[in-house]
Design a protein around this motif. Sequence first.
Motif, PDB file in Angstrom:
ATOM      1  N   ALA A 181       0.837  -1.204   0.000  1.00 62.13           N
ATOM      2  CA  ALA A 181       0.000   0.000   0.000  1.00 62.13           C
ATOM      3  C   ALA A 181       0.874   1.256   0.000  1.00 62.13           C
ATOM      4  O   ALA A 181       0.608   2.208  -0.746  1.00 62.13           O
ATOM      5  CB  ALA A 181      -0.933   0.002   1.195  1.00 62.13           C
ATOM      6  N   TYR A 182       1.932   1.247   0.795  1.00 63.42           N
ATOM      7  CA  TYR A 182       2.842   2.393   0.864  1.00 63.42           C
ATOM      8  C   TYR A 182       3.526   2.640  -0.483  1.00 63.42           C
ATOM      9  O   TYR A 182       3.567   3.766  -0.974  1.00 63.42           O
ATOM     10  CB  TYR A 182       3.893   2.148   1.957  1.00 63.42           C
ATOM     11  N   VAL A 183       4.037   1.563  -1.099  1.00 61.66           N
ATOM     12  CA  VAL A 183       4.737   1.697  -2.382  1.00 61.66           C
ATOM     13  C   VAL A 183       3.767   2.141  -3.481  1.00 61.66           C
ATOM     14  O   VAL A 183       4.111   2.989  -4.314  1.00 61.66           O
ATOM     15  CB  VAL A 183       5.436   0.364  -2.750  1.00 61.66           C
ATOM     16  N   LEU A 184       2.562   1.600  -3.482  1.00 58.46           N
ATOM     17  CA  LEU A 184       1.557   2.019  -4.475  1.00 58.46           C
ATOM     18  C   LEU A 184       1.183   3.481  -4.287  1.00 58.46           C
ATOM     19  O   LEU A 184       0.996   4.209  -5.274  1.00 58.46           O
ATOM     20  CB  LEU A 184       0.308   1.137  -4.381  1.00 58.46           C
ATOM     21  N   LEU A 218       1.692   5.518  -7.597  1.00 60.43           N
ATOM     22  CA  LEU A 218       0.451   5.835  -8.317  1.00 60.43           C
ATOM     23  C   LEU A 218      -0.199   7.135  -7.854  1.00 60.43           C
ATOM     24  O   LEU A 218      -1.252   7.506  -8.366  1.00 60.43           O
ATOM     25  CB  LEU A 218      -0.563   4.695  -8.143  1.00 60.43           C
ATOM     26  N   ALA A 219       0.398   7.790  -6.867  1.00 58.19           N
ATOM     27  CA  ALA A 219      -0.173   9.008  -6.281  1.00 58.19           C
ATOM     28  C   ALA A 219      -1.568   8.743  -5.713  1.00 58.19           C
ATOM     29  O   ALA A 219      -2.473   9.555  -5.830  1.00 58.19           O
ATOM     30  CB  ALA A 219      -0.202  10.152  -7.290  1.00 58.19           C
ATOM     31  N   THR A 220      -1.714   7.572  -5.090  1.00 56.52           N
ATOM     32  CA  THR A 220      -2.960   7.227  -4.418  1.00 56.52           C
ATOM     33  C   THR A 220      -2.787   7.481  -2.929  1.00 56.52           C
ATOM     34  O   THR A 220      -1.721   7.883  -2.479  1.00 56.52           O
ATOM     35  CB  THR A 220      -3.320   5.742  -4.656  1.00 56.52           C
ATOM     36  N   ARG A 221      -3.818   7.215  -2.164  1.00 45.71           N
ATOM     37  CA  ARG A 221      -3.764   7.342  -0.707  1.00 45.71           C
ATOM     38  C   ARG A 221      -4.508   6.164  -0.077  1.00 45.71           C
ATOM     39  O   ARG A 221      -5.524   6.351   0.578  1.00 45.71           O
ATOM     40  CB  ARG A 221      -4.380   8.651  -0.257  1.00 45.71           C
ATOM     41  N   PHE A 222      -3.968   4.966  -0.297  1.00 41.50           N
ATOM     42  CA  PHE A 222      -4.577   3.775   0.290  1.00 41.50           C
ATOM     43  C   PHE A 222      -4.487   3.850   1.809  1.00 41.50           C
ATOM     44  O   PHE A 222      -3.420   4.115   2.355  1.00 41.50           O
ATOM     45  CB  PHE A 222      -3.877   2.495  -0.176  1.00 41.50           C
ATOM     46  N   CYS A 223      -5.604   3.619   2.469  1.00 35.16           N
ATOM     47  CA  CYS A 223      -5.667   3.568   3.924  1.00 35.16           C
ATOM     48  C   CYS A 223      -6.301   2.240   4.321  1.00 35.16           C
ATOM     49  O   CYS A 223      -7.247   1.789   3.684  1.00 35.16           O
ATOM     50  CB  CYS A 223      -6.526   4.699   4.477  1.00 35.16           C
ATOM     51  N   LYS A 224      -5.784   1.656   5.387  1.00 38.47           N
ATOM     52  CA  LYS A 224      -6.328   0.375   5.849  1.00 38.47           C
ATOM     53  C   LYS A 224      -7.726   0.585   6.397  1.00 38.47           C
ATOM     54  O   LYS A 224      -7.976   1.510   7.153  1.00 38.47           O
ATOM     55  CB  LYS A 224      -5.423  -0.213   6.928  1.00 38.47           C
ATOM     56  N   ASN A 225      -8.640  -0.291   5.978  1.00 40.16           N
ATOM     57  CA  ASN A 225      -9.999  -0.257   6.524  1.00 40.16           C
ATOM     58  C   ASN A 225      -9.966  -0.665   7.983  1.00 40.16           C
ATOM     59  O   ASN A 225      -9.114  -1.447   8.401  1.00 40.16           O
ATOM     60  CB  ASN A 225     -10.921  -1.204   5.755  1.00 40.16           C
ATOM     61  N   LYS A 226     -10.925  -0.177   8.748  1.00 36.75           N
ATOM     62  CA  LYS A 226     -10.990  -0.528  10.164  1.00 36.75           C
ATOM     63  C   LYS A 226     -11.255  -2.010  10.351  1.00 36.75           C
ATOM     64  O   LYS A 226     -10.762  -2.618  11.293  1.00 36.75           O
ATOM     65  CB  LYS A 226     -12.077   0.295  10.857  1.00 36.75           C
ATOM     66  N   GLU A 227     -12.043  -2.587   9.451  1.00 36.42           N
ATOM     67  CA  GLU A 227     -12.354  -4.004   9.539  1.00 36.42           C
ATOM     68  C   GLU A 227     -11.899  -4.710   8.267  1.00 36.42           C
ATOM     69  O   GLU A 227     -12.016  -4.169   7.173  1.00 36.42           O
ATOM     70  CB  GLU A 227     -13.854  -4.217   9.728  1.00 36.42           C
ATOM     71  N   ASP A 228     -11.401  -5.924   8.441  1.00 38.11           N
ATOM     72  CA  ASP A 228     -11.014  -6.734   7.295  1.00 38.11           C
ATOM     73  C   ASP A 228     -12.253  -7.298   6.618  1.00 38.11           C
ATOM     74  O   ASP A 228     -13.348  -7.303   7.181  1.00 38.11           O
ATOM     75  CB  ASP A 228     -10.105  -7.880   7.735  1.00 38.11           C
TER      76      ASP A 228
END
Length: 155
Positions: free
Chosen positions: A30-33, A37-47
């Motif tokens: 997620a960090y590398v992407l 890609l100039a994205t801002r992936f954030c982990k969801n609170k729930e899987d």
Amino acid sequence: MQIHSLGLNICEEEFSLIGIHTTLEDYKLAYVLNKKLATRFCKNKEDLTFGKENKQASFSIFNYVNKTYDFEWFLIANSSRKENQTISKELLLSSETKSYLIPEKKKVDFFIKITGNIQYTYIVETIQKIKAIDQVITSYSIDKNTLKSKDFLIF
């Protein structure tokens, strides 16, 4: 006598799917992407969780919303590992169970699901940027219509 029929217009969610093969952990990918890609992936609170009480599989999921272009991106792990421990004659035995979100694509480590009406050229450019990442083995577009388990991607 006239016969009237009502047609159900079942609307399938419009999305594109990209498969990624990598040895990176989910948070590192997620960090590398985000950088590439100039994205801002954030982990969801729930899987993303499927299954019954004693046999659950939980898949990590990251999310990014692009309000400018009305796209929503999801980075989803394809595999889930669960450690099982049993006690037998004073010994602690452990085993591991591995589950797949899309079993017919066991070799894929992660999926990127992009919702919205997206031009194919944009998907191709995104795949090329992902392939340029050193830690990514390969990346490619997946035709969602060929998947038997595509219902697991609708959430």
